[in-house]
Motif scaffolding. Sequence first.
Motif, PDB file in Angstrom:
ATOM      1  N   ILE A 144     101.776  31.190  62.209  1.00 28.86           N
ATOM      2  CA  ILE A 144     102.651  32.070  61.446  1.00 28.86           C
ATOM      3  C   ILE A 144     101.984  33.441  61.398  1.00 28.86           C
ATOM      4  O   ILE A 144     100.811  33.547  61.025  1.00 28.86           O
ATOM      5  CB  ILE A 144     102.874  31.533  60.028  1.00 28.86           C
ATOM      6  CG1 ILE A 144     103.535  30.149  60.077  1.00 28.86           C
ATOM      7  CG2 ILE A 144     103.716  32.502  59.206  1.00 28.86           C
ATOM      8  CD1 ILE A 144     103.632  29.461  58.733  1.00 28.86           C
ATOM      9  N   PRO A 145     102.684  34.520  61.806  1.00 22.77           N
ATOM     10  CA  PRO A 145     102.071  35.847  61.820  1.00 22.77           C
ATOM     11  C   PRO A 145     101.436  36.225  60.495  1.00 22.77           C
ATOM     12  O   PRO A 145     101.947  35.899  59.426  1.00 22.77           O
ATOM     13  CB  PRO A 145     103.251  36.773  62.155  1.00 22.77           C
ATOM     14  CG  PRO A 145     104.170  35.911  62.959  1.00 22.77           C
ATOM     15  CD  PRO A 145     104.064  34.540  62.333  1.00 22.77           C
ATOM     16  N   LEU A 146     100.272  36.858  60.583  1.00 26.47           N
ATOM     17  CA  LEU A 146      99.497  37.350  59.437  1.00 26.47           C
ATOM     18  C   LEU A 146      98.851  36.228  58.634  1.00 26.47           C
ATOM     19  O   LEU A 146      98.371  36.447  57.521  1.00 26.47           O
ATOM     20  CB  LEU A 146     100.357  38.217  58.504  1.00 26.47           C
ATOM     21  CG  LEU A 146     100.955  39.478  59.139  1.00 26.47           C
ATOM     22  CD1 LEU A 146     101.854  40.205  58.141  1.00 26.47           C
ATOM     23  CD2 LEU A 146      99.854  40.415  59.631  1.00 26.47           C
ATOM     24  N   THR A 147      98.824  35.011  59.197  1.00 27.50           N
ATOM     25  CA  THR A 147      98.171  33.894  58.522  1.00 27.50           C
ATOM     26  C   THR A 147      97.318  33.121  59.526  1.00 27.50           C
ATOM     27  O   THR A 147      97.389  33.348  60.731  1.00 27.50           O
ATOM     28  CB  THR A 147      99.192  32.918  57.893  1.00 27.50           C
ATOM     29  OG1 THR A 147      99.777  32.115  58.918  1.00 27.50           O
ATOM     30  CG2 THR A 147     100.282  33.669  57.142  1.00 27.50           C
ATOM     31  N   ASP A 148      96.525  32.184  59.006  1.00 25.34           N
ATOM     32  CA  ASP A 148      95.753  31.268  59.844  1.00 25.34           C
ATOM     33  C   ASP A 148      96.451  29.913  59.970  1.00 25.34           C
ATOM     34  O   ASP A 148      95.869  28.960  60.497  1.00 25.34           O
ATOM     35  CB  ASP A 148      94.355  31.057  59.253  1.00 25.34           C
ATOM     36  CG  ASP A 148      93.524  32.327  59.293  1.00 25.34           C
ATOM     37  OD1 ASP A 148      93.680  33.107  60.246  1.00 25.34           O
ATOM     38  OD2 ASP A 148      92.711  32.534  58.360  1.00 25.34           O
ATOM     39  N   ALA A 149      97.687  29.840  59.516  1.00 24.09           N
ATOM     40  CA  ALA A 149      98.416  28.572  59.507  1.00 24.09           C
ATOM     41  C   ALA A 149      99.050  28.306  60.868  1.00 24.09           C
ATOM     42  O   ALA A 149      99.923  29.067  61.316  1.00 24.09           O
ATOM     43  CB  ALA A 149      99.494  28.586  58.419  1.00 24.09           C
ATOM     44  N   ALA A 150      98.590  27.242  61.532  1.00 27.30           N
ATOM     45  CA  ALA A 150      99.124  26.881  62.846  1.00 27.30           C
ATOM     46  C   ALA A 150     100.386  26.050  62.696  1.00 27.30           C
ATOM     47  O   ALA A 150     100.418  25.088  61.929  1.00 27.30           O
ATOM     48  CB  ALA A 150      98.074  26.127  63.642  1.00 27.30           C
TER      49      ALA A 150
END
Length: 222
Positions: A57-63
Amino acid sequence: MKHWIKQNRGFLIFLLCFGFFRLAIADWNPIPSGSMRPTLLEGDVVLVNRLAYDFKIPLTDAAVVALGNPRRGDVITFTSPVDGVRLIKRLVGVPGDVIEMRNEVLFINGSAAEYTVTQRIVEPLDHGVTVEGLRTIEQIEGNERTVQFLPTIGAKRNFGPITVPADKYFFLGDNRDNSADSRYIGFVPRRLLIGRAHHILVSADIKNDWRPRLDRLGERIQ
């Protein structure tokens, strides 16, 4: 405001698409330090494939979905687990690997790296200072790269053996005596990996006269 948005709708859509492309698909990364010399030089700008390992998710580290696994020898940009700074180093240890260094010789799973074609160099540091060093080809676990050693610089030349934990990775700079890598910042979790650097986009000699290095344009990162 509504009238302005309507007039510039095409441009705004372009900006949104460009922002999404850079944040989620591909990016570029300037090289500010010499930690990856001689592979990457200060002033190189490298292209980074953000989809090499995960779609996030853009701007996050969540894959959202895993797309591939990092491989030994990949040059990867990642966020430092210590201070959040973006770094670029070479991956030398994947989960389950046993990593060791003895007098700067790298060992992976008990196998020692081989060093060939060694040459003496004079390496530039900051403020016009230079030091003598050695540049050599390092071969281990099917990977080959050019690395260098600066004997007069204080560095951690012995450690391990240590086992790389699940879902974490161990990185070294190609400039072994001038790199703040996993010897100092520890293992890097997969969620902090940004992408794989694969080509040099542009390059300029920022340490001297800012002259473009035309010979490095489009060069593949080995």
